[in-house]
Design a protein around this motif. Structure first.
Motif, PDB file in Angstrom:
ATOM      1  N   TYR A   1      14.862 -18.597 -41.053  1.00 18.95           N
ATOM      2  CA  TYR A   1      14.784 -17.751 -39.865  1.00 18.95           C
ATOM      3  C   TYR A   1      15.966 -16.790 -39.823  1.00 18.95           C
ATOM      4  CZ  TYR A   1      15.092 -16.737 -34.834  1.00 18.95           C
ATOM      5  OH  TYR A   1      15.195 -16.118 -33.620  1.00 18.95           O
ATOM      6  N   GLY A   2      15.681 -15.506 -39.646  1.00 19.79           N
ATOM      7  CA  GLY A   2      16.736 -14.499 -39.614  1.00 19.79           C
ATOM      8  C   GLY A   2      16.443 -13.426 -38.592  1.00 19.79           C
TER       9      GLY A   2
ATOM     10  N   GLU B   1      14.399 -10.896 -39.073  1.00 17.06           N
ATOM     11  CA  GLU B   1      13.030 -10.408 -39.205  1.00 17.06           C
ATOM     12  C   GLU B   1      12.195 -11.441 -39.940  1.00 17.06           C
ATOM     13  OE1 GLU B   1      13.092  -7.760 -43.279  1.00 17.06           O
ATOM     14  OE2 GLU B   1      13.583  -6.770 -41.392  1.00 17.06           O
ATOM     15  N   CYS B   2      10.892 -11.322 -39.796  1.00 17.57           N
ATOM     16  CA  CYS B   2       9.983 -12.249 -40.457  1.00 17.57           C
ATOM     17  C   CYS B   2      10.002 -11.995 -41.965  1.00 17.57           C
ATOM     18  CB  CYS B   2       8.568 -12.069 -39.918  1.00 17.57           C
ATOM     19  SG  CYS B   2       7.343 -13.120 -40.741  1.00 17.57           S
ATOM     20  N   PRO B   3      10.221 -13.044 -42.775  1.00 18.45           N
ATOM     21  CA  PRO B   3      10.225 -12.846 -44.224  1.00 18.45           C
ATOM     22  C   PRO B   3       8.836 -12.543 -44.781  1.00 18.45           C
ATOM     23  CG  PRO B   3      10.519 -15.163 -43.689  1.00 18.45           C
ATOM     24  CD  PRO B   3      10.534 -14.419 -42.398  1.00 18.45           C
ATOM     25  N   SER B   4       7.803 -12.768 -43.986  1.00 18.87           N
ATOM     26  CA  SER B   4       6.444 -12.514 -44.452  1.00 18.87           C
ATOM     27  C   SER B   4       5.951 -11.110 -44.098  1.00 18.87           C
ATOM     28  CB  SER B   4       5.492 -13.557 -43.858  1.00 18.87           C
ATOM     29  OG  SER B   4       4.174 -13.332 -44.288  1.00 18.87           O
ATOM     30  N   CYS B   5       6.051 -10.723 -42.807  1.00 22.26           N
ATOM     31  CA  CYS B   5       5.490  -9.428 -42.393  1.00 22.26           C
ATOM     32  C   CYS B   5       6.548  -8.388 -42.017  1.00 22.26           C
ATOM     33  CB  CYS B   5       4.533  -9.611 -41.221  1.00 22.26           C
ATOM     34  SG  CYS B   5       5.330  -9.995 -39.639  1.00 22.26           S
ATOM     35  N   GLY B   6       7.813  -8.797 -41.912  1.00 20.28           N
ATOM     36  CA  GLY B   6       8.879  -7.853 -41.605  1.00 20.28           C
ATOM     37  C   GLY B   6       9.061  -7.543 -40.127  1.00 20.28           C
ATOM     38  N   ALA B   7       8.314  -8.226 -39.250  1.00 16.48           N
ATOM     39  CA  ALA B   7       8.473  -7.990 -37.804  1.00 16.48           C
ATOM     40  C   ALA B   7       9.907  -8.339 -37.401  1.00 16.48           C
ATOM     41  CB  ALA B   7       7.485  -8.837 -37.015  1.00 16.48           C
ATOM     42  N   PRO B   8      10.579  -7.445 -36.680  1.00 14.23           N
ATOM     43  CA  PRO B   8      11.958  -7.746 -36.257  1.00 14.23           C
ATOM     44  C   PRO B   8      11.979  -8.771 -35.133  1.00 14.23           C
ATOM     45  CG  PRO B   8      11.265  -5.606 -35.414  1.00 14.23           C
ATOM     46  CD  PRO B   8      10.151  -6.114 -36.274  1.00 14.23           C
ATOM     47  N   PHE B   9      13.001  -9.645 -35.163  1.00 16.48           N
ATOM     48  CA  PHE B   9      13.175 -10.685 -34.154  1.00 16.48           C
ATOM     49  C   PHE B   9      14.361 -10.354 -33.261  1.00 16.48           C
ATOM     50  CE2 PHE B   9      11.562 -13.912 -37.516  1.00 16.48           C
ATOM     51  CZ  PHE B   9      10.235 -13.632 -37.209  1.00 16.48           C
ATOM     52  N   ASN B  10      14.346 -10.876 -32.059  1.00 15.68           N
ATOM     53  CA  ASN B  10      15.449 -10.709 -31.117  1.00 15.68           C
ATOM     54  C   ASN B  10      16.676 -11.428 -31.676  1.00 15.68           C
ATOM     55  OD1 ASN B  10      17.265 -10.897 -28.967  1.00 15.68           O
ATOM     56  ND2 ASN B  10      15.638 -11.024 -27.450  1.00 15.68           N
ATOM     57  N   PRO B  11      17.771 -10.713 -31.979  1.00 17.61           N
ATOM     58  CA  PRO B  11      18.960 -11.360 -32.555  1.00 17.61           C
ATOM     59  C   PRO B  11      19.619 -12.341 -31.586  1.00 17.61           C
ATOM     60  CG  PRO B  11      19.422  -9.070 -32.031  1.00 17.61           C
ATOM     61  CD  PRO B  11      17.950  -9.274 -31.815  1.00 17.61           C
ATOM     62  N   GLY B  12      19.368 -12.205 -30.286  1.00 14.33           N
ATOM     63  CA  GLY B  12      19.944 -13.118 -29.310  1.00 14.33           C
ATOM     64  C   GLY B  12      19.407 -14.531 -29.419  1.00 14.33           C
ATOM     65  N   CYS B  13      18.205 -14.695 -29.940  1.00 14.28           N
ATOM     66  CA  CYS B  13      17.604 -16.029 -30.059  1.00 14.28           C
ATOM     67  C   CYS B  13      18.392 -16.934 -30.999  1.00 14.28           C
ATOM     68  CB  CYS B  13      16.165 -15.919 -30.547  1.00 14.28           C
ATOM     69  SG  CYS B  13      15.067 -15.098 -29.387  1.00 14.28           S
ATOM     70  N   LYS B  14      18.983 -16.358 -32.001  1.00 13.84           N
ATOM     71  CA  LYS B  14      19.736 -17.136 -32.991  1.00 13.84           C
ATOM     72  C   LYS B  14      21.064 -17.644 -32.413  1.00 13.84           C
ATOM     73  CE  LYS B  14      19.940 -17.641 -37.749  1.00 13.84           C
ATOM     74  NZ  LYS B  14      19.098 -18.507 -38.478  1.00 13.84           N
ATOM     75  N   LEU B  15      21.444 -17.173 -31.226  1.00  9.58           N
ATOM     76  CA  LEU B  15      22.709 -17.560 -30.610  1.00  9.58           C
ATOM     77  C   LEU B  15      22.657 -18.925 -29.917  1.00  9.58           C
ATOM     78  CD1 LEU B  15      23.774 -14.133 -29.058  1.00  9.58           C
ATOM     79  CD2 LEU B  15      24.495 -15.153 -31.243  1.00  9.58           C
ATOM     80  N   HIS B  16      21.476 -19.496 -29.745  1.00  5.00           N
ATOM     81  CA  HIS B  16      21.364 -20.802 -29.093  1.00  5.00           C
ATOM     82  C   HIS B  16      20.459 -21.755 -29.884  1.00  5.00           C
ATOM     83  CE1 HIS B  16      18.638 -17.898 -27.134  1.00  5.00           C
ATOM     84  NE2 HIS B  16      17.741 -18.840 -27.306  1.00  5.00           N
ATOM     85  N   PRO B  17      20.834 -22.063 -31.125  1.00  2.42           N
ATOM     86  CA  PRO B  17      19.998 -22.934 -31.958  1.00  2.42           C
ATOM     87  C   PRO B  17      19.904 -24.361 -31.430  1.00  2.42           C
ATOM     88  CG  PRO B  17      22.106 -22.595 -33.009  1.00  2.42           C
ATOM     89  CD  PRO B  17      22.053 -21.663 -31.829  1.00  2.42           C
ATOM     90  N   GLU B  18      20.879 -24.780 -30.643  1.00  3.09           N
ATOM     91  CA  GLU B  18      20.888 -26.156 -30.136  1.00  3.09           C
ATOM     92  C   GLU B  18      19.701 -26.443 -29.206  1.00  3.09           C
ATOM     93  OE1 GLU B  18      22.883 -23.568 -27.214  1.00  3.09           O
ATOM     94  OE2 GLU B  18      23.095 -23.778 -29.375  1.00  3.09           O
ATOM     95  N   LEU B  19      19.057 -25.409 -28.688  1.00  6.46           N
ATOM     96  CA  LEU B  19      17.870 -25.619 -27.854  1.00  6.46           C
ATOM     97  C   LEU B  19      16.680 -26.093 -28.681  1.00  6.46           C
ATOM     98  CD1 LEU B  19      17.896 -22.470 -25.522  1.00  6.46           C
ATOM     99  CD2 LEU B  19      18.549 -24.816 -24.936  1.00  6.46           C
ATOM    100  N   TYR B  20      16.621 -25.687 -29.937  1.00  4.21           N
ATOM    101  CA  TYR B  20      15.433 -25.916 -30.748  1.00  4.21           C
ATOM    102  C   TYR B  20      15.670 -26.736 -32.014  1.00  4.21           C
ATOM    103  CZ  TYR B  20      14.099 -22.028 -27.766  1.00  4.21           C
ATOM    104  OH  TYR B  20      13.854 -21.213 -26.672  1.00  4.21           O
ATOM    105  N   PHE B  21      16.895 -26.818 -32.494  1.00  3.73           N
ATOM    106  CA  PHE B  21      17.189 -27.462 -33.769  1.00  3.73           C
ATOM    107  C   PHE B  21      18.229 -28.566 -33.635  1.00  3.73           C
ATOM    108  CE2 PHE B  21      15.939 -23.115 -34.775  1.00  3.73           C
ATOM    109  CZ  PHE B  21      14.945 -23.328 -35.712  1.00  3.73           C
ATOM    110  N   GLN B  22      18.186 -29.514 -34.566  1.00  9.10           N
ATOM    111  CA  GLN B  22      19.192 -30.570 -34.633  1.00  9.10           C
ATOM    112  C   GLN B  22      20.417 -30.019 -35.356  1.00  9.10           C
ATOM    113  OE1 GLN B  22      17.296 -33.865 -36.634  1.00  9.10           O
ATOM    114  NE2 GLN B  22      15.936 -34.295 -34.920  1.00  9.10           N
ATOM    115  N   VAL B  23      21.310 -29.413 -34.594  1.00  4.36           N
ATOM    116  CA  VAL B  23      22.528 -28.848 -35.168  1.00  4.36           C
ATOM    117  C   VAL B  23      23.713 -29.707 -34.749  1.00  4.36           C
ATOM    118  CG1 VAL B  23      21.682 -26.480 -35.304  1.00  4.36           C
ATOM    119  CG2 VAL B  23      22.787 -27.256 -33.222  1.00  4.36           C
TER     120      VAL B  23
END
Length: 121
Positions: free
Chosen positions: A94-95, A97-119
């Protein structure tokens, strides 16, 4: 909501008179076909996250019901889905943009991985 390719395939097969059974991923809380929700709905808010507890995809943590905690997914398991094409990713894939279709993602989402991942802290 169905990923875009599933919708296109359904329309095409319907026009051709063919019966095709597709099992599209539903994004709970989505208000449009690309997975945006009432909480986050900019052009970049097209990421869904999988809950480890119930196994469903959610447009955001706030769209998740209060009857159980949003279970964090291990970093090496698919837990992020592009709402544009349906491509599933691990935390490491996860970065911005989508590695498959290139759709850009909100960069702010990556700032709170603890909501969704075991970090680790």
């Amino acid at each position: 909501m169905r990923p875009r390719e599933s919708r296109k395939m359904t329309a095409l097969t319907s026009m051709m008179g063919m019966e095709v059974s597709l099992d599209p991923m539903e994004i709970v809380g989505a208000i449009d076909a690309d997975g945006r929700c009432a909480h986050w709905h900019s052009a970049l808010d097209v990421v869904a996250n999988k809950c480890a507890t119930c196994g469903k995809w959610f447009a955001c943590a706030w769209c998740h019901p209060a009857d159980h905690a949003f279970g964090q997914i291990p970093l090496d398991e698919p837990a992020v889905m592009c709402g544009v094409c349906g491509h599933q990713m691990t935390f490491h894939e996860y970065g911005t943009e989508c590695p498959s279709c290139g759709a850009p993602f909100n960069p702010g989402c990556k700032l709170h991985p603890e909501l969704y991942f075991q970090v680790s802290d």
